[in-house]
Structures are given as structure tokens and as C-alpha cells.
Design a protein around this motif. Structure first.
Motif, short mmCIF file in Angstrom:
data_model
loop_
_atom_site.label_atom_id
_atom_site.label_comp_id
_atom_site.label_asym_id
_atom_site.label_seq_id
_atom_site.Cartn_x
_atom_site.Cartn_y
_atom_site.Cartn_z
N THR A 47 0.45 -1.39 0.12
CA THR A 47 0.07 0.09 -0.27
C THR A 47 1.05 1.47 0.10
O THR A 47 -0.07 2.63 0.22
N ASN A 48 1.72 0.82 -0.51
CA ASN A 48 2.88 2.08 -0.56
C ASN A 48 2.94 3.09 0.99
O ASN A 48 3.09 4.59 0.88
N GLY A 49 3.01 1.95 1.86
CA GLY A 49 3.43 2.62 3.45
C GLY A 49 1.70 3.54 3.66
O GLY A 49 1.51 3.64 5.14
N ASN A 50 0.63 2.95 2.78
CA ASN A 50 -0.63 3.74 3.38
C ASN A 50 -0.87 2.95 4.77
O ASN A 50 -1.15 1.71 4.81
N LYS A 51 -1.08 3.81 5.83
CA LYS A 51 -1.91 2.55 6.85
C LYS A 51 -2.94 2.68 6.81
O LYS A 51 -3.76 2.00 7.64
N VAL A 52 -3.78 3.40 6.90
CA VAL A 52 -5.29 2.95 6.46
C VAL A 52 -5.72 1.84 5.18
O VAL A 52 -6.18 0.73 5.94
N LYS A 53 -5.19 1.92 4.58
CA LYS A 53 -5.07 0.29 3.36
C LYS A 53 -4.45 -0.57 3.73
O LYS A 53 -5.50 -1.79 3.67
N ALA A 54 -3.48 -0.43 4.37
CA ALA A 54 -2.65 -1.90 5.11
C ALA A 54 -4.26 -2.17 5.76
O ALA A 54 -4.05 -3.45 6.32
N ILE A 84 -7.66 -5.96 9.69
CA ILE A 84 -7.60 -5.30 11.48
C ILE A 84 -8.28 -4.22 11.72
O ILE A 84 -7.81 -2.87 10.40
N HIS A 85 -8.13 -3.17 13.06
CA HIS A 85 -9.01 -1.87 13.34
C HIS A 85 -7.20 -0.55 13.25
O HIS A 85 -6.05 -1.35 13.29
N ARG A 86 -7.60 -0.06 12.72
CA ARG A 86 -6.06 1.30 12.28
C ARG A 86 -5.69 1.45 13.96
O ARG A 86 -4.43 1.43 14.05
N ALA A 87 -6.01 1.30 14.62
CA ALA A 87 -5.12 1.52 16.24
C ALA A 87 -4.64 0.41 16.23
O ALA A 87 -3.52 0.75 16.71
#
Length: 591
Positions: free
Chosen positions: A556-563, A569-572
Motif C-alpha cells: 500500500t506504499n506505506g498507507n496505514k489506512v489501506k494496510a 484489523i483496526h487502524r489503532a
């Protein structure tokens, strides 16, 4: 019923208002009459500061200067309240102050152009029986002109009228009223023994045209023991307040001081000296450094050595809070601000840190829209809760920390330039452990001592091979990695008092046979091998989880939301795992 309860109940039932404060100006007792006189709702004042709840009373000034104030008049609504204020002493120290309050009738409301002493003397006779005070008044020759029913009861006189016209020395044995007539000096808090018991009395001269025209004597407490019981109760309340203040500081205050920062290297010594210096100011501090270097430890220590050390130390991890609730966490919210909001609202971290310090950890992960709002708070020193209209002023020192290069993020448009400059007032960079070789062994023995206590072990020696490995390893996880390695080793040492190579994780044992390249040695930290599977199942699970997260971030090129969506799993949770596994930007560069 216990005696102190009886005393307090007695005071509570008095017609006159009684207000008692401790040496910190906190209201510790207020009776029902005082609530009525000051037009206050019951149970709304006790425990609060007197200068904020009853500012006109100025009772806190009695503690500051130790002076008694008589006949002080303040206006409450359409009424005039007269107050007699006195300090409370215990072991020759002021431990509080007491005020007795009464409402004056129209004829008792004395203004500047009239002689207050004479008017009070003339009008007191009309009010004294209504107010139930223990009062006697004499003229300039010492003859009694007025005696209240309460005073007559105390003196065991059937009818107070019988005392009128008699000389005070005839009716009141051992009285000092003639002395006050002669000296013209006020006597407050004197002990007066009569009928076999000690009473606390006040004798007030009445002046007209500069001459003493009479004296009013008043019994404040019928028994000195009453005053002692109140002082005892006051002391007990003070002790409880002090206990709860200390408990609050323990829970919300800093957990670490500079003495908890381990290391004798020149770099750490200079950093600690610099941090001690900036602790004295209120300027914003930005602490940078790799994960696990001890940034939060320095934040705690700065707060602990500051003038705000008695205030709260509140921590917020900007990476661990989902974006949609971060604003409410920071600024709080009002009741009904959104679905699921608590009734009555909730304080935010900023308000919780008032008069203290707010530590914004991982500030680089704060969303851009939230950066604009925290910038305004830092600049204007005021906040507005979510769903609220009121603007609240705050007094907070901000300390931020990050393991990212904020200036590079500014250039990429990922971090606000104005916030960067606002945070970058005072900057500290904590060096990685690989640049503090002199501190690694000192830290190792510190953690051994810590785990000896926690695990009830008796380890005291590091094998020479282990020491050599510790010196050669680049410690990509820094102090946190060293701590984890030693905790693991301490759990595998049986009856020996020495940590040997066999007690270290596989990736460190392999280093014993490999020439180390500091740039690549951290690859060994996550090695997998069948030999290790039986040695530590949990470690292999964590290694596998780390690699899966890295693959998702690369895809995801470092995109944490997409990852997070990809991993389901939840972003948190993703943020916490990134922090746990010390995943850096360099780890997710596409192959």
C-alpha cells in the motif's frame, strides 16, 4: 454520637452563619445558616476555594496576615451581611480561619458617613435576642446596658433584665471588661473561666468621637474543648486533603525523574544537563530520536523538575488514537455532541493537563486537519470542546516527541510547517544506543537488578561472551530491545547467577560467529530457524506477524489506512503493532 459530631451538629444548627477554612483556603465546614445568608445551594461550597466561592468574604486574607477582622460588612443580594473573622491556631501556627456571619436589619446597615461603633452599640439591643448570640454590653462606666438570653443562660441568670443597670464586675466574676474600657484595645480569642469551665471570648470597645463609650463582650465558644475538637477535625480534614492530593499526583504526575535516566556517557550527561535547564521554562519542547531511546523518559523528567511538577502529566499517543475520535480525546466533548457521547460530557487530554504538562507522543502521526487545531491551542492557550460553544482558557506546557524527520515531512506536505516551527522552540535529540556504547553495560545491569526484583531471581553476572555481543550489536531497537533481551534471558536462567550465550535469542547467538556490519545487523533480529521454534514459540509468531505487516505496508506504499483494511484489523491495532515491532520507514521501502 461522638463528641466531634455533636460539636459540628451544634454549630450547624446555629442561627448565625459559620464558615471555616483550612490553611490552603479550602472550605472545610459551612453550616446551613451560612448557605442561607450567602444565598447558596447546599453542598456546593465545601471543598472549594473560599476566594472563588465567596470572594467578597476575603476570609483567606486572615490566613495570610493573621489579623482578626470584626464587623466586616458585605452586600449579598439586597441584604447586608456582617462578619467577624478570626484565625485558628494550633501549636502556635495558623491552621485555618473561622467567620461568623449575621444579617443586619435596616437600622443596622451602617455606612461610611456614620460612626459604625456607636451605631452598632445602639442597635445591637434590638437584634441580639433574635440572633441567639451570647452577648453582654456595658456603657463607659461599666454598667450593663444589654444582655442576651443566651448569655444569661450561660451565666445561670434566670432573667437577663435583672442584670441591667448592675456593674459588670458584680454580675460577671473575674471579667476583663473594665480593662478594655480603660485601654480601649480589642481582645479577641481570650480564655475566660466562669462557672468551672473555660470559654473563648471577644471584648470589643465602642468608640464615639475618639472616646470609649462602652464595650460589647461576646462568648464565641462556651467550652475551649469545642474549639479543640474543631481544630482536631480541621487537622484531620487537612490530612485527608493532603493524602488525596498526593494520590492524584502519583496517578497523574510524572513517573520518572532525571535519576531514572541511566547512563554516564558524555552525550547523556550533556542531554540531562540541558533538559534540567529547559525544565525551568514553559516553552514547548520537541524530543526526537529513534524508537526505544527513552524520549518519554525525558518528557517525564522535564515535567518532574519543572515548576509544574505538582500538576498533572498527561500522555497522548497520537499514533494509537483513530483519527475520527482524536479530536474528542484531545479537546473533550459536551453532552450530546455525538451519538454515544457520555451524559455530562467528558474532559479532553488538554483540559486534564491544565496547570501541568501534555506529552504528545508520535506527533508525526497526527492527521493534518488535527495539526491545525492543536496549533491554535498551543498559540492561543484556549480550547473549545466538541459540540460546545464556550471557549476555555488553559495553562498547559506541551512536550512533543517523534521518531520521524518532521522537516522532511513538511517538505512532502505531510506535516504543517507552522506547527513544526511552533514545536521546534526547544529541541532535544536522544541518541541511539549504538552511539552510547559506554552506557550499554550500565543499562544491562540496571535491567538485571530490575528483573531480579520482579522475578525473584539472583542474577549478577554477564558472561564475557555476552558482554562482547552486547558491545558489537547495533541495537536497532535501542534500550527497549536491550530490556526485552534481558527479560527473556532472566526467564531462562535456572539456578545460575550468570547470563550466558545460551540464554540469548538466536539472532544474537548467531552474531558470535559472524562479522558484524552495523548497517545490516538488525536483519538478524528477525531471523527464523527451526532450532528456535522449540525455544520460543511466541517469538516466531511475532516475527511472522511483523513480516506480514511489512508486506502489507509495502503493497500500500506505506498507507496505514489501506494496510489496516488489507489486514482486516483496526487502524489503532496496526499503529500499536508498528510501534511494538519497531517498524521504520526504511523497512517498508518497496523491493
Amino acid at each position: 454520637m461522638e463528641k466531634c459530631d455533636f460539636v459540628l451538629d451544634s454549630i450547624n444548627s446555629m442561627y448565625n452563619g459559620i464558615v471555616i477554612i483550612n490553611c490552603n483556603s479550602d472550605v472545610v465546614f459551612i453550616n446551613e445558616a451560612a448557605y442561607r445568608l450567602f444565598q447558596l445551594k447546599e453542598n456546593t461550597v465545601k471543598g472549594k476555594k473560599i476566594d472563588t466561592t465567596l470572594p467578597k468574604a476575603e476570609l483567606h486574607l486572615v490566613i495570610e496576615d493573621g489579623h482578626t477582622r470584626l464587623k466586616k460588612q458585605i452586600k449579598v443580594g439586597n441584604s447586608i451581611i456582617m462578619m467577624n473573622q478570626s484565625p485558628i491556631y494550633q501549636n502556635k501556627k495558623i491552621v485555618g480561619a473561622v467567620a461568623e456571619c449575621m444579617e443586619l436589619g435596616y437600622g443596622d446597615q451602617i455606612f461610611a458617613k456614620e460612626d459604625i461603633s456607636q451605631k452598632l452599640f445602639d442597635e445591637y439591643d434590638n437584634a441580639h435576642n433574635l440572633l441567639f448570640d451570647c452577648i453582654v454590653a456595658v456603657n463607659e462606666k461599666g454598667f450593663i446596658t444589654m444582655m442576651s438570653d443566651s448569655y444569661a443562660d450561660f451565666m445561670e441568670i434566670d432573667n437577663p433584665i435583672e442584670a441591667i443597670g448592675k456593674h459588670c464586675t458584680e454580675v460577671i466574676k473575674n471579667t476583663r471588661i473594665p480593662d478594655v474600657l480603660q485601654s480601649g484595645k480589642l481582645e479577641v480569642g481570650y480564655t475566660f473561666r466562669v462557672k468551672g469551665q473555660d470559654a473563648v471570648v471577644t471584648r470589643m470597645p465602642i468608640f464615639q468621637d475618639g472616646k470609649v463609650k462602652g464595650v460589647i463582650g461576646k462568648i464565641l465558644f462556651h467550652d475551649v474543648q469545642e474549639l479543640k475538637e474543631i481544630a482536631k477535625q480541621l487537622n484531620l480534614m487537612e490530612s485527608r486533603v493532603e493524602y488525596y492530593q498526593n494520590e492524584l499526583k502519583r496517578i497523574q504526575g510524572a513517573k520518572y525523574g532525571f535519576e531514572n535516566i541511566i547512563g554516564n556517557s558524555q552525550t547523556i550527561k550533556e542531554l540531562k544537563g540541558f533538559a534540567m535547564q529547559i525544565a525551568k521554562s514553559r516553552s514547548t519542547v520537541l524530543i526526537t530520536g529513534e524508537s526505544g531511546t527513552g524520549k518519554e523518559l525525558f518528557a517525564h523528567a522535564i515535567h518532574d523538575s519543572s515548576t509544574r511538577s505538582s500538576g498533572p502529566f498527561i500522555r497522548l499517543n497520537c499514533a494509537a488514537i483513530p483519527k475520527d475520535i482524536l479530536e474528542a480525546e484531545l479537546f473533550g466533548y459536551e453532552s450530546g455532541a455525538f451519538t454515544g457521547a457520555k451524559k455530562g460530557g467528558k474532559l479532553g487530554k488538554v483540559e486534564m493537563a491544565n496547570k501541568g504538562t501534555l506529552f504528545l507522543d508520535e506527533i508525526g502521526d497526527m492527521p493534518l486537519e488535527m495539526q491545525a487545531k492543536i496549533l491554535r491551542v498551543i498559540q492561543e492557550r484556549e480550547i473549545q470542546r466538541v459540540g460546545g460553544a464556550k471557549v476555555n482558557e488553559i495553562d498547559v506546557r506541551f512536550i512533543a516527541a517523534t521518531n520521524q524527520n518532521l522537516w522532511k515531512m513538511v517538505k512532502k506536505g505531510e506535516f504543517r510547517e507552522d506547527l513544526f516551527y511552533r514545536l521546534n522552540v526547544v529541541t532535544m535529540e536522544i541518541p541511539p544506543l549504538r552511539e552510547r556504547e559506554a552506557d550499554s553495560l550500565q543499562l544491562a545491569y540496571f535491567f538485571i537488578d530490575k528483573f531480579n526484583k520482579e522475578l525473584r531471581a539472583s542474577v549478577s553476572i554477564l558472561d564475557d561472551q555476552v558482554i562482547n555481543i552486547f558491545k558489537r550489536h547495533s541495537w536497532p531497537g535501542n534500550i527497549r530491545e536491550l530490556e526485552n533481551v534481558l527479560e527473556r534471558a532472566m526467564n531462562t536462567v535456572s539456578e545460575s547467577n550468570t547470563i550466558k550465550m545460551e540464554h540469548l535469542p538466536l539472532y544474537l547467538r548467531k552474531l558470535n560467529n559472524v562479522e558484524i556490519n552495523p548497517q545490516t545487523s538488525h536483519d538478524y533480529a528477525y531471523a527464523t530457524d527451526e532450532e528456535e521454534l522449540h525455544y520460543c514459540l511466541q517469538q516466531n509468531i511475532e516475527q511472522a506477524e511483523r513480516q506480514i505487516i511489512i508486506k502489507a505496508l509495502k503493497r500500500t506504499n506505506g498507507n496505514k489506512v489501506k494496510a489496516a483494511d488489507l489486514l482486516e484489523i483496526h487502524r489503532a491495532s496496526l499503529y500499536r503493532k508498528i510501534e511494538k515491532y519497531q517498524i521504520e520507514d526504511i523497512d517498508i521501502i518497496p523491493d
